[in-house]
Write a protein that holds these residues in place. Structure first.
Motif, PDB file in Angstrom:
ATOM      1  N   LEU A  11      -1.425  -2.183  -0.969  1.00  0.00           N
ATOM      2  CA  LEU A  11      -2.826  -2.546  -0.803  1.00  0.00           C
ATOM      3  C   LEU A  11      -3.028  -3.269   0.519  1.00  0.00           C
ATOM      4  O   LEU A  11      -2.257  -4.162   0.871  1.00  0.00           O
ATOM      5  CB  LEU A  11      -3.287  -3.458  -1.944  1.00  0.00           C
ATOM      6  CG  LEU A  11      -3.244  -2.884  -3.360  1.00  0.00           C
ATOM      7  CD1 LEU A  11      -3.742  -3.914  -4.358  1.00  0.00           C
ATOM      8  CD2 LEU A  11      -4.066  -1.605  -3.460  1.00  0.00           C
ATOM      9  N   GLY A  12      -4.086  -2.898   1.245  1.00  0.00           N
ATOM     10  CA  GLY A  12      -4.426  -3.542   2.502  1.00  0.00           C
ATOM     11  C   GLY A  12      -5.233  -4.805   2.287  1.00  0.00           C
ATOM     12  O   GLY A  12      -5.460  -5.250   1.163  1.00  0.00           O
ATOM     13  N   ARG A  13      -5.706  -5.387   3.395  1.00  0.00           N
ATOM     14  CA  ARG A  13      -6.403  -6.672   3.317  1.00  0.00           C
ATOM     15  C   ARG A  13      -7.736  -6.583   2.588  1.00  0.00           C
ATOM     16  O   ARG A  13      -8.270  -7.593   2.140  1.00  0.00           O
ATOM     17  CB  ARG A  13      -6.619  -7.249   4.729  1.00  0.00           C
ATOM     18  CG  ARG A  13      -7.418  -6.372   5.658  1.00  0.00           C
ATOM     19  CD  ARG A  13      -7.604  -7.030   7.028  1.00  0.00           C
ATOM     20  NE  ARG A  13      -8.191  -6.103   7.984  1.00  0.00           N
ATOM     21  CZ  ARG A  13      -7.488  -5.349   8.823  1.00  0.00           C
ATOM     22  NH1 ARG A  13      -6.168  -5.435   8.814  1.00  0.00           N
ATOM     23  NH2 ARG A  13      -8.076  -4.513   9.645  1.00  0.00           N
ATOM     24  N   HIS A  14      -8.299  -5.368   2.457  1.00  0.00           N
ATOM     25  CA  HIS A  14      -9.552  -5.186   1.717  1.00  0.00           C
ATOM     26  C   HIS A  14      -9.303  -4.630   0.322  1.00  0.00           C
ATOM     27  O   HIS A  14     -10.237  -4.183  -0.345  1.00  0.00           O
ATOM     28  CB  HIS A  14     -10.495  -4.216   2.448  1.00  0.00           C
ATOM     29  CG  HIS A  14     -10.687  -4.508   3.893  1.00  0.00           C
ATOM     30  ND1 HIS A  14     -10.746  -3.526   4.862  1.00  0.00           N
ATOM     31  CD2 HIS A  14     -10.835  -5.688   4.547  1.00  0.00           C
ATOM     32  CE1 HIS A  14     -10.912  -4.085   6.042  1.00  0.00           C
ATOM     33  NE2 HIS A  14     -10.965  -5.394   5.879  1.00  0.00           N
ATOM     34  N   SER A  15      -8.045  -4.596  -0.115  1.00  0.00           N
ATOM     35  CA  SER A  15      -7.630  -3.972  -1.379  1.00  0.00           C
ATOM     36  C   SER A  15      -7.718  -2.452  -1.329  1.00  0.00           C
ATOM     37  O   SER A  15      -7.749  -1.795  -2.372  1.00  0.00           O
ATOM     38  CB  SER A  15      -8.451  -4.513  -2.570  1.00  0.00           C
ATOM     39  OG  SER A  15      -8.169  -5.883  -2.782  1.00  0.00           O
ATOM     40  N   ASP A  16      -7.768  -1.871  -0.117  1.00  0.00           N
ATOM     41  CA  ASP A  16      -7.666  -0.417   0.011  1.00  0.00           C
ATOM     42  C   ASP A  16      -6.253   0.023  -0.357  1.00  0.00           C
ATOM     43  O   ASP A  16      -5.271  -0.635  -0.015  1.00  0.00           O
ATOM     44  CB  ASP A  16      -7.955   0.028   1.454  1.00  0.00           C
ATOM     45  CG  ASP A  16      -9.407  -0.151   1.832  1.00  0.00           C
ATOM     46  OD1 ASP A  16     -10.269  -0.055   0.940  1.00  0.00           O
ATOM     47  OD2 ASP A  16      -9.680  -0.396   3.026  1.00  0.00           O
ATOM     48  N   VAL A  17      -6.138   1.174  -1.041  1.00  0.00           N
ATOM     49  CA  VAL A  17      -4.831   1.738  -1.335  1.00  0.00           C
ATOM     50  C   VAL A  17      -4.365   2.500  -0.099  1.00  0.00           C
ATOM     51  O   VAL A  17      -4.868   3.575   0.212  1.00  0.00           O
ATOM     52  CB  VAL A  17      -4.882   2.681  -2.554  1.00  0.00           C
ATOM     53  CG1 VAL A  17      -3.489   3.254  -2.828  1.00  0.00           C
ATOM     54  CG2 VAL A  17      -5.402   1.947  -3.782  1.00  0.00           C
ATOM     55  N   LEU A  18      -3.406   1.937   0.604  1.00  0.00           N
ATOM     56  CA  LEU A  18      -2.893   2.552   1.826  1.00  0.00           C
ATOM     57  C   LEU A  18      -1.815   3.585   1.531  1.00  0.00           C
ATOM     58  O   LEU A  18      -1.609   4.517   2.310  1.00  0.00           O
ATOM     59  CB  LEU A  18      -2.335   1.478   2.764  1.00  0.00           C
ATOM     60  CG  LEU A  18      -3.278   0.332   3.135  1.00  0.00           C
ATOM     61  CD1 LEU A  18      -2.560  -0.652   4.048  1.00  0.00           C
ATOM     62  CD2 LEU A  18      -4.541   0.860   3.802  1.00  0.00           C
ATOM     63  N   LEU A  19      -1.130   3.405   0.407  1.00  0.00           N
ATOM     64  CA  LEU A  19      -0.035   4.311   0.050  1.00  0.00           C
ATOM     65  C   LEU A  19       0.310   4.077  -1.412  1.00  0.00           C
ATOM     66  O   LEU A  19       0.248   2.947  -1.901  1.00  0.00           O
ATOM     67  CB  LEU A  19       1.191   4.020   0.934  1.00  0.00           C
ATOM     68  CG  LEU A  19       2.436   4.884   0.734  1.00  0.00           C
ATOM     69  CD1 LEU A  19       2.177   6.318   1.173  1.00  0.00           C
ATOM     70  CD2 LEU A  19       3.621   4.300   1.519  1.00  0.00           C
ATOM     71  N   TRP A  20       0.654   5.155  -2.113  1.00  0.00           N
ATOM     72  CA  TRP A  20       1.231   5.030  -3.453  1.00  0.00           C
ATOM     73  C   TRP A  20       2.236   6.144  -3.661  1.00  0.00           C
ATOM     74  O   TRP A  20       2.196   7.182  -2.993  1.00  0.00           O
ATOM     75  CB  TRP A  20       0.172   5.035  -4.553  1.00  0.00           C
ATOM     76  CG  TRP A  20      -0.805   6.195  -4.554  1.00  0.00           C
ATOM     77  CD1 TRP A  20      -0.630   7.453  -4.042  1.00  0.00           C
ATOM     78  CD2 TRP A  20      -2.128   6.185  -5.113  1.00  0.00           C
ATOM     79  NE1 TRP A  20      -1.741   8.233  -4.234  1.00  0.00           N
ATOM     80  CE2 TRP A  20      -2.684   7.480  -4.906  1.00  0.00           C
ATOM     81  CE3 TRP A  20      -2.886   5.238  -5.786  1.00  0.00           C
ATOM     82  CZ2 TRP A  20      -3.964   7.820  -5.323  1.00  0.00           C
ATOM     83  CZ3 TRP A  20      -4.156   5.577  -6.206  1.00  0.00           C
ATOM     84  CH2 TRP A  20      -4.692   6.844  -5.982  1.00  0.00           C
TER      85      TRP A  20
END
Length: 283
Positions: free
Chosen positions: A126-135
């Motif tokens: 999770l990025g700084r905005h709670s975006d899913v960057l990778l799973w």
């Protein structure tokens, strides 16, 4: 987001949540017109002047020293996570906005290697905005199997965990105690807002959630930050049913969070998770 206003709102909210008896103050039966402690009472407990504390709470001062902040944290009975958040907010009041665009987030090769090494353990970044960057495939199956597996690879289609928790029916139904998960998500965003007060994308996300979700708006104004520990959630997965899942978080050098979901070995939850992983691998 205005850093001084955030600091003042945090102090005011926490002050209102403390009663005189919580901190050993005698009231002698006097009628109180405010909920919680008065400003002068908190200032007395922290060892600062009432006028100085009032300026802090009203967003009129940005020069609080580390010693003053620690004294206020002690008077407010803040835990270590909340204490760090208070310092972050104060730091934000002293920084001048740069006006520079925030660089797009990226996942380093080392973190990609880590995710690959997790195998069938559900993991996401999770990025700084709670975006899913990778799973990984397992993380996708557990948290958002109804979405495109490749969605995090494109900035315009990246899922956002806060958005999913508050606005996506599938994600809401995943958590038996949805409110506990929601409070944790809001706490994470509160910490991020203290660390990145001038981030327009973060401000836009908070604004969108405040407008679209009354639950988020109500939780946001409480000014709670995420506490430490490893939360265990009862998850009701549509494919395998109930599981007790521990969600642990590791912070990367870029400030991203690697979330790892595990179950107790030999438990019914572990068996259900294994079944889910086999089902996801077959697709």
């Amino acid at each position: 987001m205005n850093a001084k206003r955030q600091l003042g709102e945090f102090l005011q909210t926490r002050r209102s949540q403390l009663k005189p008896e919580d901190v050993g103050l005698a009231t002698y039966g006097d009628r109180r017109r405010v909920s919680g402690l008065r400003r002068e009472e908190l200032a007395l407990l922290a060892g600062v002047s009432s006028s100085y504390y009032s300026r802090l709470e009203q967003g009129q001062s940005s020069n609080a020293s580390a010693e003053v902040l620690d004294a206020l944290a002690g008077a407010l009975r803040l835990d270590e996570t909340e204490r760090r958040h208070l310092h972050d907010l104060a730091d934000g009041t002293r920084r001048r906005p740069t006006g520079r665009r925030v660089a797009p987030e990226r996942v380093t090769p080392a973190v990609r290697q880590l995710i690959a090494a997790m195998g069938e353990v559900p993991t996401l970044v999770l990025g700084r905005h709670s975006d899913v960057l990778l799973w990984n495939r397992a993380g996708h199956a557990l948290f958002a199997g109804h979405l495109d597996l490749d969605a995090p690879q494109r900035a315009q289609t990246r899922p956002n965990m806060a958005h999913l928790v508050f606005l996506d029916p599938h994600t809401r139904d995943l958590y038996v105690d949805w409110a506990a998960k929601a409070r944790a998500v809001v706490g994470t965003l509160r910490m991020a807002s203290g660390q990145h007060p001038d981030d327009p994308a973060l401000a836009a996300l908070i604004g969108e959630l405040s407008v679209k979700s009354p639950d988020f708006s109500r939780m946001w104004v409480a000014h709670r930050v995420k506490s430490g520990g490893e939360p265990v959630y009862e998850m009701r997965h549509p494919l395998v049913g109930l599981m007790s899942v521990t969600q642990q978080s590791l912070r990367t050098e870029l400030g991203q969070n690697v979330v790892i979901a595990t179950t107790e070995a030999g438990s019914p939850s572990h068996a259900a998770m294994t079944l889910l992983m086999h089902a996801s691998a077959a697709h």
